[in-house]
Scaffold this motif. Structure first.
Motif, PDB file in Angstrom:
ATOM      1  N   TYR A   1      40.767  26.570  36.918  1.00  0.00           N
ATOM      2  CA  TYR A   1      41.305  25.826  38.058  1.00  0.00           C
ATOM      3  C   TYR A   1      40.230  25.859  39.137  1.00  0.00           C
TER       4      TYR A   1
ATOM      5  N   VAL B   1      38.512  29.196  39.766  1.00  0.00           N
ATOM      6  CA  VAL B   1      39.204  30.324  39.131  1.00  0.00           C
ATOM      7  C   VAL B   1      39.224  30.151  37.608  1.00  0.00           C
TER       8      VAL B   1
ATOM      9  N   ALA C   1      41.138  31.062  34.712  1.00  0.00           N
ATOM     10  CA  ALA C   1      42.447  31.651  34.419  1.00  0.00           C
ATOM     11  C   ALA C   1      42.497  32.140  32.971  1.00  0.00           C
TER      12      ALA C   1
ATOM     13  N   PRO D   1      49.278  42.233  33.478  1.00  0.00           N
ATOM     14  CA  PRO D   1      49.604  42.250  34.900  1.00  0.00           C
ATOM     15  C   PRO D   1      49.700  40.839  35.469  1.00  0.00           C
ATOM     16  N   SER D   2      50.235  40.736  36.648  1.00  0.00           N
ATOM     17  CA  SER D   2      50.352  39.447  37.321  1.00  0.00           C
ATOM     18  C   SER D   2      48.960  38.845  37.521  1.00  0.00           C
ATOM     19  N   GLY D   3      48.832  37.567  37.219  1.00  0.00           N
ATOM     20  CA  GLY D   3      47.543  36.897  37.385  1.00  0.00           C
ATOM     21  C   GLY D   3      46.615  37.007  36.192  1.00  0.00           C
ATOM     22  N   SER D   4      47.073  37.618  35.102  1.00  0.00           N
ATOM     23  CA  SER D   4      46.182  37.812  33.953  1.00  0.00           C
ATOM     24  C   SER D   4      46.091  36.568  33.071  1.00  0.00           C
ATOM     25  N   GLY D   5      46.910  35.553  33.343  1.00  0.00           N
ATOM     26  CA  GLY D   5      46.762  34.289  32.616  1.00  0.00           C
ATOM     27  C   GLY D   5      47.877  33.962  31.641  1.00  0.00           C
ATOM     28  N   LYS D   6      48.946  34.735  31.660  1.00  0.00           N
ATOM     29  CA  LYS D   6      50.030  34.561  30.683  1.00  0.00           C
ATOM     30  C   LYS D   6      50.689  33.185  30.816  1.00  0.00           C
ATOM     31  N   THR D   7      51.075  32.859  32.033  1.00  0.00           N
ATOM     32  CA  THR D   7      51.757  31.571  32.243  1.00  0.00           C
ATOM     33  C   THR D   7      50.825  30.404  31.913  1.00  0.00           C
ATOM     34  N   THR D   8      49.560  30.549  32.254  1.00  0.00           N
ATOM     35  CA  THR D   8      48.600  29.477  31.979  1.00  0.00           C
ATOM     36  C   THR D   8      48.494  29.200  30.474  1.00  0.00           C
TER      37      THR D   8
HETATM   38  P1  ADP Z   1      50.293  35.315  35.030  1.00  0.00           P
HETATM   39  O1  ADP Z   1      51.326  34.405  34.458  1.00  0.00           O
HETATM   40  O2  ADP Z   1      49.747  36.306  34.037  1.00  0.00           O
HETATM   41  O3  ADP Z   1      50.756  36.009  36.274  1.00  0.00           O
HETATM   42  P2  ADP Z   1      48.853  32.890  35.676  1.00  0.00           P
HETATM   43  O4  ADP Z   1      48.562  32.237  34.390  1.00  0.00           O
HETATM   44  O5  ADP Z   1      49.968  32.352  36.492  1.00  0.00           O
HETATM   45  O6  ADP Z   1      49.000  34.456  35.443  1.00  0.00           O
HETATM   46  O7  ADP Z   1      47.542  32.833  36.578  1.00  0.00           O
HETATM   47  C1  ADP Z   1      46.251  33.157  36.110  1.00  0.00           C
HETATM   48  C2  ADP Z   1      45.225  32.916  37.221  1.00  0.00           C
HETATM   49  O8  ADP Z   1      45.122  31.520  37.474  1.00  0.00           O
HETATM   50  C3  ADP Z   1      45.556  33.565  38.539  1.00  0.00           C
HETATM   51  O9  ADP Z   1      44.346  33.986  39.129  1.00  0.00           O
HETATM   52  C4  ADP Z   1      46.189  32.455  39.318  1.00  0.00           C
HETATM   53  O10 ADP Z   1      46.020  32.651  40.701  1.00  0.00           O
HETATM   54  C5  ADP Z   1      45.416  31.248  38.826  1.00  0.00           C
HETATM   55  N1  ADP Z   1      46.212  30.002  38.853  1.00  0.00           N
HETATM   56  C6  ADP Z   1      47.363  29.762  38.172  1.00  0.00           C
HETATM   57  N2  ADP Z   1      47.806  28.512  38.367  1.00  0.00           N
HETATM   58  C7  ADP Z   1      46.913  27.925  39.207  1.00  0.00           C
HETATM   59  C8  ADP Z   1      46.800  26.636  39.807  1.00  0.00           C
HETATM   60  N3  ADP Z   1      47.694  25.669  39.553  1.00  0.00           N
HETATM   61  N4  ADP Z   1      45.735  26.400  40.627  1.00  0.00           N
HETATM   62  C9  ADP Z   1      44.826  27.370  40.861  1.00  0.00           C
HETATM   63  N5  ADP Z   1      44.858  28.601  40.335  1.00  0.00           N
HETATM   64  C10 ADP Z   1      45.891  28.890  39.524  1.00  0.00           C
END
Ligand code: ADP
Ligand code: MG
Length: 361
Positions: free
Chosen positions: A25, A28, A30, A49-56
């Motif tokens: 992104y 960043v 991800a 942990p939070s921010g590790s990329g799971k949702t992405t």
């Molecule tokens: P998790 O689900 O493990 O908490 P995410 O996949 O949500 O992690 O996020 C991974 C990284 O990508 C984080 O650093 C987050 O801030 C960044 N990120 C997620 N979505 C976006 C976005 N739409 N734009 C910019 N950065 C993003």
């Protein structure tokens, strides 16, 4: 398919392949070069942990995020150019927004209506799925007339109703209280057996991942730190990050580490033993010792001199927090009511551990 590939074709054509996936992104990163094969019917947890990329990763599989590099294949075919609704993937995201103006049954029917399934088939399938998630009588209720747990089931039913072979769940139990969460964890496992779908389950809760998944992919800063069965990851963590994230762990500075047959000879304050396995690459040698592999003994025993700084009664277990002669804190956990030696705060003792359960990292 790559001809040089070692795996038999059958493995690749059945299931989900994540191949060198990268998601950036703006500045960043991800997801950083993630590869993983997920078998058909497997229940895998992405933990981290939070921010590790799971949702992405989940968003990329579902088709709501476009990867910067790499490929995702379902049953051998790339799905990256397919719109989300054509991928046939069931999704329950964080927050699981239901349509507030539709009843539970109408919410569940929605994906079928989108797919132009005929009216009578919709009625049959919605009532069947309502039964399956234990909401047989509540089809006529609106979301605001249901508890958090019931709304969660509706969201799940809506993802299951078109019988996807792949189900993506992103922290689906986050909004529930502890008892409800435990009950739903059990239900997810039963449901997985019943429907046989591949489940990818995202959570930051290690207990949830350990107790539910066939395999865990532990994420750290957009990469997979380790992938394995829950017991592999717990018993043989590949790095300090993994050892510290899953379960609890003491990390002690070792005084000497010498290579020997099958592992290393390690010494801490004159207390020495054999640690199996190769030393994990990178970093100086820390000895990783789980609190339940450590023991506490009278001061004239063998071990590292220590002083008891706190004793915490946890029920079945008691935790001793000690300070070693090096000044390092060291935690020891043991079954509460099975010991003759029960030291108190301030006592001088020896701390020891089962060398063959320890690891260098
Ligand atoms: P998790 O689900 O493990 O908490 P995410 O996949 O949500 O992690 O996020 C991974 C990284 O990508 C984080 O650093 C987050 O801030 C960044 N990120 C997620 N979505 C976006 C976005 N739409 N734009 C910019 N950065 C993003
Ligand atoms: Mg997330």
């Amino acid at each position: 398919m790559n001809a040089a590939d070692q795996q038999p074709p059958a493995d690749r054509s059945q299931g989900l392949s994540i191949e060198r996936l990268g998601v950036t992104y703006r500045e960043v990163t991800a997801i950083d070069d993630v590869s993983l094969e997920i078998e058909r019917g497997e229940f895998i947890a992405f933990l981290g942990p939070s921010g590790s990329g799971k949702t992405t990763i989940l968003m990329s599989i579902a088709g709501f995020t476009k990867p910067t590099s790499g490929d995702i294949k379902l049953d051998g075919r790339s799905i990256l150019d397919m719109p989300p609704e054509d991928r046939g993937i069931g999704v329950v995201f964080q927050g699981y927004a239901l349509f507030p103006h539709l009843t539970a049954a109408q919410n569940i029917a929605f994906p079928l209506e989108m797919r132009k399934v005929d009216r009578s088939a919709i009625t049959t399938r919605v009532s069947k799925i309502l039964d399956m998630v234990g909401l047989g009588d509540l089809g006529g209720r609106y979301p605001h007339e249901m508890s958090g747990g019931q709304q969660q089931r509706v969201a799940l039913a809506r993802a299951l109703v078109f019988e996807p072979s792949l189900l993506l769940l992103d922290e689906p139990l986050g909004a529930l209280d502890k008892d409800r969460r435990l009950a739903m964890q059990q239900e997810f496992r039963l449901l997985h057996k019943k429907i046989g779908a591949t489940i990818i389950y995202v959570t930051h809760d290690q207990h949830e991942a350990l107790s539910m998944a066939d395999r865990i992919a532990l994420m750290d800063k957009g990469r997979i730190a380790q992938v394995g069965t829950p017991s592999e990851i717990f018993s043989a963590p590949a790095s300090r990050f993994v050892a510290g994230f899953i379960g609890e762990c003491n990390f002690l500075k070792a005084d000497t580490v010498d290579r020997e047959e099958g592992g290393h000879r390690v010494s801490v304050a004159g207390y020495a033993g054999h640690v199996r396995g190769a030393q994990a690459a990178g970093g100086s040698a820390a000895l990783a010792i789980r609190p339940h592999h450590a023991f506490i003994a009278p001061h004239d025993s063998i071990g590292v001199p220590a002083t008891v700084s706190d004793v915490m009664f946890l029920g079945e277990l008691t935790e001793y927090i000690t300070r070693l002669s090096s000044g390092e804190e060291f935690r020891i956990r043991r079954i509460s009511d099975k010991h003759d030696f029960n030291p108190s705060i301030g006592d001088h003792v020896k701390a020891g551990w089962e060398w063959d359960r320890c690891r260098l990292c």
